[in-house]
Motif scaffolding. Structure first.
Motif, PDB file in Angstrom:
ATOM      1  N   UNK A  14       3.638  -6.404 -10.746  1.00 31.76           N
ATOM      2  CA  UNK A  14       2.560  -5.555 -11.238  1.00 31.76           C
ATOM      3  C   UNK A  14       3.117  -4.355 -11.996  1.00 31.76           C
ATOM      4  N   UNK A  15       2.372  -3.932 -13.015  1.00 33.67           N
ATOM      5  CA  UNK A  15       2.590  -2.653 -13.684  1.00 33.67           C
ATOM      6  C   UNK A  15       1.224  -2.000 -13.833  1.00 33.67           C
ATOM      7  N   UNK A  16       1.089  -0.740 -13.409  1.00 33.12           N
ATOM      8  CA  UNK A  16      -0.222  -0.088 -13.394  1.00 33.12           C
ATOM      9  C   UNK A  16      -0.097   1.349 -13.878  1.00 33.12           C
ATOM     10  N   UNK A  17      -1.231   1.898 -14.326  1.00 38.90           N
ATOM     11  CA  UNK A  17      -1.272   3.321 -14.657  1.00 38.90           C
ATOM     12  C   UNK A  17      -1.914   4.102 -13.521  1.00 38.90           C
ATOM     13  N   UNK A  18      -2.087   5.397 -13.723  1.00 38.37           N
ATOM     14  CA  UNK A  18      -2.563   6.250 -12.637  1.00 38.37           C
ATOM     15  C   UNK A  18      -4.001   5.940 -12.226  1.00 38.37           C
ATOM     16  N   UNK A  19      -4.790   5.357 -13.140  1.00 37.21           N
ATOM     17  CA  UNK A  19      -6.165   5.011 -12.803  1.00 37.21           C
ATOM     18  C   UNK A  19      -6.224   4.025 -11.633  1.00 37.21           C
ATOM     19  N   UNK A  20      -5.201   3.200 -11.499  1.00 40.22           N
ATOM     20  CA  UNK A  20      -5.218   2.144 -10.483  1.00 40.22           C
ATOM     21  C   UNK A  20      -4.545   2.549  -9.182  1.00 40.22           C
ATOM     22  N   UNK A  21      -3.826   3.666  -9.166  1.00 40.75           N
ATOM     23  CA  UNK A  21      -2.985   3.971  -8.005  1.00 40.75           C
ATOM     24  C   UNK A  21      -3.780   4.174  -6.725  1.00 40.75           C
ATOM     25  N   UNK A  22      -4.823   5.029  -6.782  1.00 43.87           N
ATOM     26  CA  UNK A  22      -5.598   5.286  -5.565  1.00 43.87           C
ATOM     27  C   UNK A  22      -6.268   4.015  -5.067  1.00 43.87           C
ATOM     28  N   UNK A  47       2.852   6.145 -13.963  1.00 43.60           N
ATOM     29  CA  UNK A  47       2.940   4.689 -14.023  1.00 43.60           C
ATOM     30  C   UNK A  47       3.716   4.187 -12.804  1.00 43.60           C
ATOM     31  N   UNK A  48       3.409   2.954 -12.433  1.00 39.82           N
ATOM     32  CA  UNK A  48       4.053   2.376 -11.252  1.00 39.82           C
ATOM     33  C   UNK A  48       4.243   0.878 -11.468  1.00 39.82           C
ATOM     34  N   UNK A  49       5.386   0.374 -11.040  1.00 37.86           N
ATOM     35  CA  UNK A  49       5.652  -1.057 -11.112  1.00 37.86           C
ATOM     36  C   UNK A  49       6.112  -1.567  -9.762  1.00 37.86           C
ATOM     37  N   UNK A  50       5.972  -2.872  -9.567  1.00 34.28           N
ATOM     38  CA  UNK A  50       6.407  -3.488  -8.317  1.00 34.28           C
ATOM     39  C   UNK A  50       7.298  -4.681  -8.612  1.00 34.28           C
ATOM     40  N   UNK A  51       8.412  -4.756  -7.896  1.00 34.89           N
ATOM     41  CA  UNK A  51       9.313  -5.900  -7.941  1.00 34.89           C
ATOM     42  C   UNK A  51       9.480  -6.459  -6.533  1.00 34.89           C
ATOM     43  N   UNK A  52       9.731  -7.746  -6.433  1.00 31.05           N
ATOM     44  CA  UNK A  52      10.058  -8.338  -5.137  1.00 31.05           C
ATOM     45  C   UNK A  52      11.542  -8.150  -4.853  1.00 31.05           C
ATOM     46  N   UNK A  97       0.827  -1.205   0.000  1.00 30.32           N
ATOM     47  CA  UNK A  97       0.000   0.000   0.000  1.00 30.32           C
ATOM     48  C   UNK A  97       0.864   1.258   0.000  1.00 30.32           C
ATOM     49  N   UNK A  98       1.956   1.247   0.764  1.00 28.92           N
ATOM     50  CA  UNK A  98       2.827   2.415   0.838  1.00 28.92           C
ATOM     51  C   UNK A  98       3.497   2.705  -0.491  1.00 28.92           C
ATOM     52  N   UNK A  99       3.910   1.668  -1.204  1.00 26.42           N
ATOM     53  CA  UNK A  99       4.529   1.871  -2.508  1.00 26.42           C
ATOM     54  C   UNK A  99       3.600   2.567  -3.477  1.00 26.42           C
ATOM     55  N   UNK A 100       2.361   2.099  -3.549  1.00 26.55           N
ATOM     56  CA  UNK A 100       1.397   2.741  -4.447  1.00 26.55           C
ATOM     57  C   UNK A 100       1.036   4.145  -3.959  1.00 26.55           C
ATOM     58  N   UNK A 101       0.975   4.332  -2.648  1.00 25.59           N
ATOM     59  CA  UNK A 101       0.647   5.653  -2.114  1.00 25.59           C
ATOM     60  C   UNK A 101       1.737   6.663  -2.458  1.00 25.59           C
ATOM     61  N   UNK A 146      -4.942  -1.224 -18.044  1.00 18.31           N
ATOM     62  CA  UNK A 146      -4.683  -0.365 -16.892  1.00 18.31           C
ATOM     63  C   UNK A 146      -3.752  -1.043 -15.896  1.00 18.31           C
ATOM     64  N   UNK A 147      -3.844  -2.365 -15.832  1.00 18.56           N
ATOM     65  CA  UNK A 147      -3.044  -3.157 -14.900  1.00 18.56           C
ATOM     66  C   UNK A 147      -2.513  -4.380 -15.637  1.00 18.56           C
ATOM     67  N   UNK A 148      -1.204  -4.595 -15.566  1.00 15.56           N
ATOM     68  CA  UNK A 148      -0.597  -5.808 -16.114  1.00 15.56           C
ATOM     69  C   UNK A 148       0.003  -6.607 -14.966  1.00 15.56           C
ATOM     70  N   UNK A 149      -0.265  -7.914 -14.962  1.00 14.41           N
ATOM     71  CA  UNK A 149       0.234  -8.800 -13.906  1.00 14.41           C
ATOM     72  C   UNK A 149       1.071  -9.900 -14.550  1.00 14.41           C
ATOM     73  N   UNK A 150       2.250 -10.131 -14.029  1.00 15.50           N
ATOM     74  CA  UNK A 150       3.114 -11.172 -14.559  1.00 15.50           C
ATOM     75  C   UNK A 150       2.669 -12.548 -14.092  1.00 15.50           C
ATOM     76  N   UNK A 151       2.561 -13.487 -15.024  1.00 10.52           N
ATOM     77  CA  UNK A 151       2.116 -14.841 -14.696  1.00 10.52           C
ATOM     78  C   UNK A 151       3.212 -15.862 -14.992  1.00 10.52           C
ATOM     79  N   UNK A 152       3.416 -16.765 -14.032  1.00 14.28           N
ATOM     80  CA  UNK A 152       4.364 -17.863 -14.203  1.00 14.28           C
ATOM     81  C   UNK A 152       3.769 -19.048 -14.926  1.00 14.28           C
ATOM     82  N   UNK A 153       2.444 -19.052 -15.104  1.00 12.20           N
ATOM     83  CA  UNK A 153       1.764 -20.280 -15.497  1.00 12.20           C
ATOM     84  C   UNK A 153       1.045 -20.200 -16.840  1.00 12.20           C
TER      85      UNK A 153
END
Length: 254
Positions: A161-169, A82-87, A69-73, A110-117
């Motif tokens: 995750x990779x997201x645009x501003x629509x998803x941030x809030x 735009x915002x992305x998340x890495x582990x 939550x803090x990262x997106x905030x 608006x949101x892209x999610x990486x899939x292993x499967x």
């Protein structure tokens, strides 16, 4: 990558962060890097700064829910598009996140999610090898997610995750369930944002144990099921409690 923040939740990841950040700088040129230090007791914050990242540190360990939550905030309040998340453990190749951010930047979703499967995931014919417990758990979770979300999700616990501003809030709001990635999926689909799963290569875990193991695997499946079908109810109840506490406190101010 201009106008992009990539954040990395981290708890006691002093050893892995230098490599993660070096790779991110190489494969995500122009993106700003932020490490959310979740009350680490080692040199995580120092390693992050030395690796060229900005750092937000919690005074105590709050858990992954708070770090996400803090990262997106931070991305929302700093005005990023735009915002992305890495582990922090190195399982997420930064080059794969770059592909996902490009899809979001091209307005494919608006949101892209990486899939292993998904078909096409993996690298050079080598795909992510789940444990037997994860295979069983993932199959059940796919069924539950299809029933709740109305669309198939192959990798509901992915943290890439990779997201645009629509998803941030939407994603910056505090998480109340123990499966924050699944709670995020519920929010995204309920808000009718465009969600795209992207086949990616993820590295195998080198340290620690998978949460899909033994009794913990059963508990996690139950938790995710509750998140899917009762998560919104839990969230609203949590918000009412916060508002009630504020109402009780305000009359005594001054």
């Amino acid at each position: 990558m201009s106008g992009t923040l990539v954040f990395i939740p981290a708890w006691n990841e002093e050893r892995s962060l230098p490599g993660v950040l070096a790779e991110a700088r190489a494969d995500l040129p122009g993106a700003d890097l932020l490490v959310v230090d979740d009350g680490s007791t080692d040199g995580t914050a120092t390693a992050a700064r030395e690796g060229g990242a900005d750092v937000v540190s919690f005074g105590e360990n709050r858990g992954l829910r708070a770090g996400i939550a803090e990262g997106y905030r931070q991305a929302l309040e700093r005005g990023y598009d735009y915002c992305g998340r890495l582990d922090a453990d190195g399982q997420h190749p930064a080059a794969e996140l770059a592909r996902m951010l490009a899809l979001v930047g091209d307005d494919r979703c608006d949101v892209a999610i990486g899939s292993r499967f998904l078909p096409g995931s993996g690298e050079d014919g080598e795909r992510y090898r789940p444990t037997p417990e994860r295979i069983v758990g993932t199959s059940l979770l796919r069924l539950l997610m299809r029933l709740r979300l109305g669309q198939p999700i192959s990798d509901g616990t992915s943290g890439m995750y990779a997201v645009n501003r629509k998803a941030l809030a939407l994603l910056a709001d505090p998480y109340v369930c123990e499966a924050p990635e699944v709670e995020a999926l519920v929010r995204i689909t309920d808000a009718r944002l465009r969600l795209l799963e992207v086949p990616v290569h993820m590295r195998q875990r080198e340290h620690g144990e998978s949460s899909f193991k033994g009794r913990r695997a059963v508990e996690l499946v139950v938790t995710i099921g509750l998140t899917l079908f009762a998560g919104e109810l839990m969230r609203r109840r949590h918000q009412r409690r916060q508002q009630g506490g504020l109402a009780r406190w305000l009359p005594w101010r001054g």
